[in-house]
Design a protein around this motif. Structure first.
Motif, mmCIF file in Angstrom:
data_model
loop_
_atom_site.group_PDB
_atom_site.id
_atom_site.type_symbol
_atom_site.label_atom_id
_atom_site.label_comp_id
_atom_site.label_asym_id
_atom_site.label_seq_id
_atom_site.Cartn_x
_atom_site.Cartn_y
_atom_site.Cartn_z
ATOM 1 N N GLY A 269 0.817 -1.200 0.000
ATOM 2 C CA GLY A 269 0.000 0.000 0.000
ATOM 3 C C GLY A 269 0.854 1.254 0.000
ATOM 4 O O GLY A 269 2.001 1.220 -0.437
ATOM 5 N N PRO A 270 0.282 2.358 0.497
ATOM 6 C CA PRO A 270 -0.990 2.429 1.224
ATOM 7 C C PRO A 270 -2.211 2.299 0.317
ATOM 8 O O PRO A 270 -2.153 2.605 -0.870
ATOM 9 N N THR A 291 -2.017 0.414 5.437
ATOM 10 C CA THR A 291 -0.833 -0.208 4.841
ATOM 11 C C THR A 291 -0.630 -1.594 5.429
ATOM 12 O O THR A 291 -0.644 -1.761 6.657
#
Length: 341
Positions: A269-270, A291
């Motif tokens: 991620g985020p 995340t």
């Protein structure tokens, strides 16, 4: 009307403890033999009516969910179907239930509790020819002296199959629906709050998401929902993933729901994670940046501000009528911050 009910198969007394621990089942409910043989099972069950103010409540279409004042009497019709080519003798009766370890759990056989003593099912037995359907009725009479609080039970339809030339072991098949009955002189209140969201990766790299939820109302909750992951690295959209169902929170209780089955190759991620949870007419959502950690780690999103809308209405004890009352709730998002660990 689509069938919305609960189904299970119990092979011998040792498997009885498995039934009714799952909140949703196929819309065509049946207790069926595990060996696939025709003629020894397939007993179907479906509710035929619901309280008017709950016609838009998915829980009330498959369970008996009600809020009553002391001294109230309610009735609910349901259908029993023999979905096999062999005739069956079936028994109909109420059985005790409770919420234990954040799951809806039932007692063995005809074990009674306060709610089952208020409940009767007629007829108490049926003889069903192959493929025949029949109607039955459950009646709940709440005493004038009933104390406030929520009670739980199950309305059961049971059929037994003795050993025969092809089957060395007999079986007991039960199918039914849960009963959630709240007693109070005042209105009904149901609500919950999403406390935090945690992203995890197992040691072998499988990602999942866990949400911590607190039941802030006075009714039990059967939580369901979905998690959508979007706006990931490079604008990736990982789509929507269902919450694993089976969590039932008692009034005032806390517990977790999980989202599993995420792809092992999911980037860290985020991501923009939008979690939508509901139980009946109560719906809340939360959007946050999340995340995923390295294998074996966690990443938590804590709610710092949220807008929650409860389910509250006054009045109780209505029987099912032809009209429909729509109760509309628009979920609103909360804000959260991420903390990695």
């Amino acid at each position: 009307m689509r069938s919305r009910s609960l189904s299970l198969r119990v092979l011998g007394a040792a498997l009885a403890a498995l039934a009714l621990t799952f909140p949703t089942m196929p819309t065509s409910a049946a207790a069926a033999p595990s060996d696939g043989s025709p003629g020894r099972g397939y007993i179907g069950f479906r509710l035929l009516e619901a309280q008017v103010v709950r016609r838009d409540d998915p829980r009330a279409l498959k369970y008996i969910v009600d809020h009553l004042k002391p001294g109230t009497v309610i009735e609910r019709r349901f259908e029993v179907a023999n979905e096999s080519g062999t005739g069956h003798e079936v028994k109909l009766y109420p059985g005790a239930a409770k919420i234990a370890d954040n799951q809806f759990a039932f007692a063995e056989g005809r074990t009674p509790n306060e709610l089952t003593r208020w409940t009767s099912v007629k007829p108490s037995a049926l003889t069903l020819r192959p493929w025949e359907k029949a109607e039955a009725k459950v009646t709940i009479k709440v005493p004038d002296t009933a104390r406030p609080g929520e009670r739980y039970a199950v309305v059961w339809v049971e059929s037994g199959a003795p050993p025969d030339a092809r089957h060395n072991v007999g079986s007991i098949m039960r199918v039914g629906t849960r009963v959630y009955l709240d007693i109070s002189d005042s209105g009904e209140y149901a609500d919950f709050r999403i406390k935090k969201i945690i992203a995890l990766r197992s040691k072998d790299g499988r990602p999942s998401v866990v949400a911590h939820v607190h039941n802030t109302g006075k009714r039990a909750l059967d939580l369901r929902g979905k998690l959508r992951l979007s706006d990931g690295p490079g604008g990736l959209d990982a789509g929507a993933h269902p919450v694993t169902e089976g969590t039932t929170l008692p009034p005032g209780g806390s517990g977790t729901v999980r989202v599993d089955g995420l792809d092992r190759s999911l980037p860290a991620g985020p991501w923009t994670a939008r979690l939508e949870l509901e139980s009946g007419m109560v719906r809340h959502s939360l959007s946050t940046r999340l995340t995923f950690p390295k294998p074996g780690g966690t990443s938590a999103a804590w709610i710092t501000d949220s807008s929650n809308r409860p389910y509250w209405y006054a009045g109780a004890g209505l029987l099912a009528l032809s009209g429909i009352v729509l109760l509309l709730f628009k979920p609103r998002s909360g804000r959260a911050t991420c903390v990695n660990s």
